[in-house]
Design a protein around this motif. Structure first.
Motif, mmCIF file in Angstrom:
data_model
loop_
_atom_site.group_PDB
_atom_site.id
_atom_site.type_symbol
_atom_site.label_atom_id
_atom_site.label_comp_id
_atom_site.label_asym_id
_atom_site.label_seq_id
_atom_site.Cartn_x
_atom_site.Cartn_y
_atom_site.Cartn_z
ATOM 1 N N VAL A 137 0.868 -1.174 0.000
ATOM 2 C CA VAL A 137 0.000 0.000 0.000
ATOM 3 C C VAL A 137 0.907 1.227 0.000
ATOM 4 N N ARG A 138 0.416 2.298 -0.589
ATOM 5 C CA ARG A 138 1.258 3.485 -0.703
ATOM 6 C C ARG A 138 1.549 4.070 0.679
ATOM 7 N N PRO A 139 2.843 4.294 0.995
ATOM 8 C CA PRO A 139 3.185 4.881 2.299
ATOM 9 C C PRO A 139 2.823 6.356 2.356
ATOM 10 N N ALA A 140 2.714 6.851 3.560
ATOM 11 C CA ALA A 140 2.423 8.276 3.771
ATOM 12 C C ALA A 140 3.568 8.912 4.540
ATOM 13 N N GLY A 141 3.635 10.230 4.478
ATOM 14 C CA GLY A 141 4.567 10.933 5.341
ATOM 15 C C GLY A 141 4.145 10.747 6.786
ATOM 16 N N TYR A 142 5.084 10.866 7.692
ATOM 17 C CA TYR A 142 4.754 10.610 9.088
ATOM 18 C C TYR A 142 5.661 11.422 10.006
ATOM 19 N N PRO A 143 5.225 11.635 11.225
ATOM 20 C CA PRO A 143 6.085 12.348 12.186
ATOM 21 C C PRO A 143 7.088 11.392 12.816
ATOM 22 N N VAL A 144 8.313 11.842 12.998
ATOM 23 C CA VAL A 144 9.264 11.062 13.783
ATOM 24 C C VAL A 144 8.787 11.094 15.229
ATOM 25 N N PRO A 145 9.173 10.114 16.049
ATOM 26 C CA PRO A 145 8.726 10.123 17.453
ATOM 27 C C PRO A 145 9.190 11.385 18.183
ATOM 28 N N VAL A 146 8.267 12.020 18.870
ATOM 29 C CA VAL A 146 8.599 13.263 19.586
ATOM 30 C C VAL A 146 8.322 13.137 21.082
ATOM 31 N N ASP A 147 8.170 11.906 21.562
ATOM 32 C CA ASP A 147 7.874 11.707 22.975
ATOM 33 C C ASP A 147 9.134 11.531 23.818
ATOM 34 N N GLY A 148 10.305 11.706 23.210
ATOM 35 C CA GLY A 148 11.564 11.528 23.915
ATOM 36 C C GLY A 148 12.518 12.673 23.646
ATOM 37 N N PRO A 149 13.824 12.437 23.827
ATOM 38 C CA PRO A 149 14.816 13.491 23.597
ATOM 39 C C PRO A 149 14.797 14.066 22.186
ATOM 40 N N GLY A 150 14.457 13.244 21.178
ATOM 41 C CA GLY A 150 14.362 13.775 19.824
ATOM 42 C C GLY A 150 13.320 14.872 19.723
ATOM 43 N N GLY A 151 12.177 14.662 20.366
ATOM 44 C CA GLY A 151 11.139 15.686 20.375
ATOM 45 C C GLY A 151 11.571 16.937 21.107
ATOM 46 N N VAL A 152 12.311 16.775 22.210
ATOM 47 C CA VAL A 152 12.840 17.927 22.941
ATOM 48 C C VAL A 152 13.728 18.764 22.026
ATOM 49 N N LEU A 153 14.567 18.078 21.234
ATOM 50 C CA LEU A 153 15.470 18.773 20.318
ATOM 51 C C LEU A 153 14.698 19.552 19.260
ATOM 52 N N LEU A 154 13.697 18.916 18.650
ATOM 53 C CA LEU A 154 12.931 19.594 17.599
ATOM 54 C C LEU A 154 12.173 20.803 18.153
ATOM 55 N N GLU B 84 12.363 24.685 17.146
ATOM 56 C CA GLU B 84 11.121 25.131 16.492
ATOM 57 C C GLU B 84 11.031 24.586 15.073
ATOM 58 N N ARG B 85 11.316 23.289 14.939
ATOM 59 C CA ARG B 85 11.220 22.593 13.652
ATOM 60 C C ARG B 85 10.068 21.598 13.703
ATOM 61 N N HIS B 86 9.488 21.293 12.519
ATOM 62 C CA HIS B 86 8.415 20.293 12.474
ATOM 63 C C HIS B 86 9.018 18.890 12.437
ATOM 64 N N GLU B 87 8.179 17.891 12.684
ATOM 65 C CA GLU B 87 8.653 16.512 12.820
ATOM 66 C C GLU B 87 8.244 15.601 11.667
ATOM 67 N N PHE B 88 7.745 16.156 10.559
ATOM 68 C CA PHE B 88 7.148 15.312 9.523
ATOM 69 C C PHE B 88 8.129 14.950 8.407
ATOM 70 N N ARG B 89 8.311 13.643 8.222
ATOM 71 C CA ARG B 89 9.144 13.140 7.144
ATOM 72 C C ARG B 89 8.309 12.988 5.875
ATOM 73 N N PRO B 90 8.909 13.177 4.689
ATOM 74 C CA PRO B 90 8.176 12.921 3.447
ATOM 75 C C PRO B 90 7.946 11.427 3.263
ATOM 76 N N ALA B 91 6.897 11.072 2.544
ATOM 77 C CA ALA B 91 6.582 9.666 2.296
ATOM 78 C C ALA B 91 7.732 9.000 1.548
ATOM 79 N N HIS B 92 8.054 7.755 1.926
ATOM 80 C CA HIS B 92 9.188 7.073 1.302
ATOM 81 C C HIS B 92 9.116 5.566 1.513
#
Length: 289
Positions: free
Chosen positions: A187-204, A208-216
Motif C-alpha cells: 500500500v502506498r506509504p504516507a509521510g509521518y512524524p518522527v517520534p517526539v515523545d523523547g529526547p528527539g522531540g525535545v530537540l525539535l 522550532e522545527r516540524h517533525e514530519f518526514r516525506p513519504a518514502h
C-alpha cells in the motif's frame, strides 16, 4: 603538566592518549577531545548547561527500547546520519545515493516470492505496485540481489510501533531475476512524524522545527562482491521534501509514484533503477530487534 587556564587543559588531555596503540582510535579520540573542548570554550558553556547536556545524553539511552532507537533518531535529527552516509558513499557517477537506515529497520524480514505483497490482508491504503532494476556501475543487470524493503503504513506507523499491525507487516525481502528486476505489491506509504515523545522531540521543539518526514520506501540491496546499499526513495509529491527533519532527501532519491485509474479503483505505480558498486558485503547492526 598541570593546567593553569581553560585553554591549557586540551593539550594535556590529548597528550594523555599518546600511548594509544590503535592509530585510528587515537585519531578519533584526540579529534573528539579537541572539538569538544573547542565547543565548550567557544560557547562558554555554563555548569548548569553542562549538567543539562549530561542529563540529555542519559535520557537518550533511557528512551531507547524494543520499538525505537532514540540515539539513531537524535543522530538523524542533527544531520549526522545523513552526513556519514553521504561521506561514505560519495560516488555520483556510480552507486545510487545512500540514505538513512533509520531507527525502524528489522533484520530477518520474511522472504517473499516475486510480486508478493508486503501488506498483510486487511491493511488499508491505496494499492501500490512496485518494481525496480538493479544494475552494476556499467549498467549491466544484476541477478540474485537480495532486496529488503520496509515502510510505514498510510497512518504513518511502522509495524513495531503499532499494536494493530501484525508482526513484520509492510516488510519483506525479494530477489532480483536474471534481468536484474524485482516486483512487489503493498500500500502506498504516507509521510509521518518522527517520534517526539523523547529526547528527539525535545530537540525539535527547542529548534522550532516540524517533525514530519516525506513519504518514502526503504530499500537495502545486498549481493556477495558488492557493497550493501541502504537507501530510500521519496514520493515526488510530498510536501515535506525540502524540510525533512532528518535531512535524508537528495535530488536523486526522489522517485515518481504515478497514480493509474483501474476498474477497482486507483493504483499507485512505482519503478526505480538502483546501482551497486563492487566491494565488501557488510550489513548494519539492527537498531531494534
Amino acid at each position: 603538566m598541570l593546567p593553569s587556564t581553560p585553554e591549557s587543559l586540551t593539550p594535556i588531555v590529548v597528550q594523555s592518549m599518546a600511548n594509544t596503540s590503535d592509530a585510528r582510535i587515537k585519531e578519533l579520540l584526540c579529534s573528539l577531545v579537541r572539538h569538544l573542548h573547542a565547543f565548550v570554550l567557544e560557547t562558554r558553556l555554563t555548569e548548569a548547561e553542562f549538567e543539562y547536556a549530561l542529563d540529555y545524553v542519559n535520557a537518550i539511552g533511557q528512551a531507547t527500547c524494543d520499538t525505537k532507537n532514540e540515539a539513531v533518531l537524535v543522530a538523524d535529527l542533527l544531520g549526522v546520519s545523513s552526513l556519514v552516509a553521504l561521506l561514505n558513499n560519495a560516488d555520483h557517477h556510480g552507486e545510487s545515493d545512500a540514505a538513512l537506515l533509520g531507527p525502524f529497520w528489522r533484520a530477518n524480514s520474511p522472504s517473499l516470492e516475486p510480486g508478493a505483497s508486503l501488506a498483510a490482508p486487511g491493511t488499508p491504503g491505496i494499492p501500490l505496485e512496485g518494481s525496480g532494476l538493479v544494475q552494476d556501475r556499467e549498467g549491466r543487470p544484476l541477478a540474485g540481489v537480495t532486496v529488503d524493503i520496509w515502510h510505514a503504513s498510510p497512518s504513518g506507523l511502522y509495524e513495531n510501533q503499532d499494536e494493530t499491525q501484525p508482526d513484520m507487516n509492510l516488510r519483506g525481502r525479494f530477489t532480483t531475476d536474471e534481468n536484474g528486476r524485482f516486483r512487489f505489491r503493498s500500500v502506498r506509504p504516507a509521510g509521518y512524524p518522527v517520534p517526539v515523545d523523547g529526547p528527539g522531540g525535545v530537540l525539535l521543539r527547542a529548534q522550532e522545527r516540524h517533525e514530519f518526514r516525506p513519504a518514502h520506501l526503504h530499500f537495502m540491496f545486498s549481493k556477495p562482491g558488492y557493497k550493501v546499499l541502504i537507501t530510500q526513495v521519496y514520493a515526488d509529491d510530498s510536501e515535506f521534501l525540502h524540510s525533512d527533519p532528518t535531512f535524508g532527501v537528495t535530488r536523486r532519491l526522489v522517485g515518481q509514484y504515478r497514480v493509474e485509474p483501474r476498474p477497482g479503483g486507483d493504483v499507485a505505480v512505482f519503478d526505480h533503477c538502483f546501482t551497486l558498486l563492487e566491494g565488501e558485503m557488510v550489513f548494519p547492526h539492527p537498531p531494534i530487534p
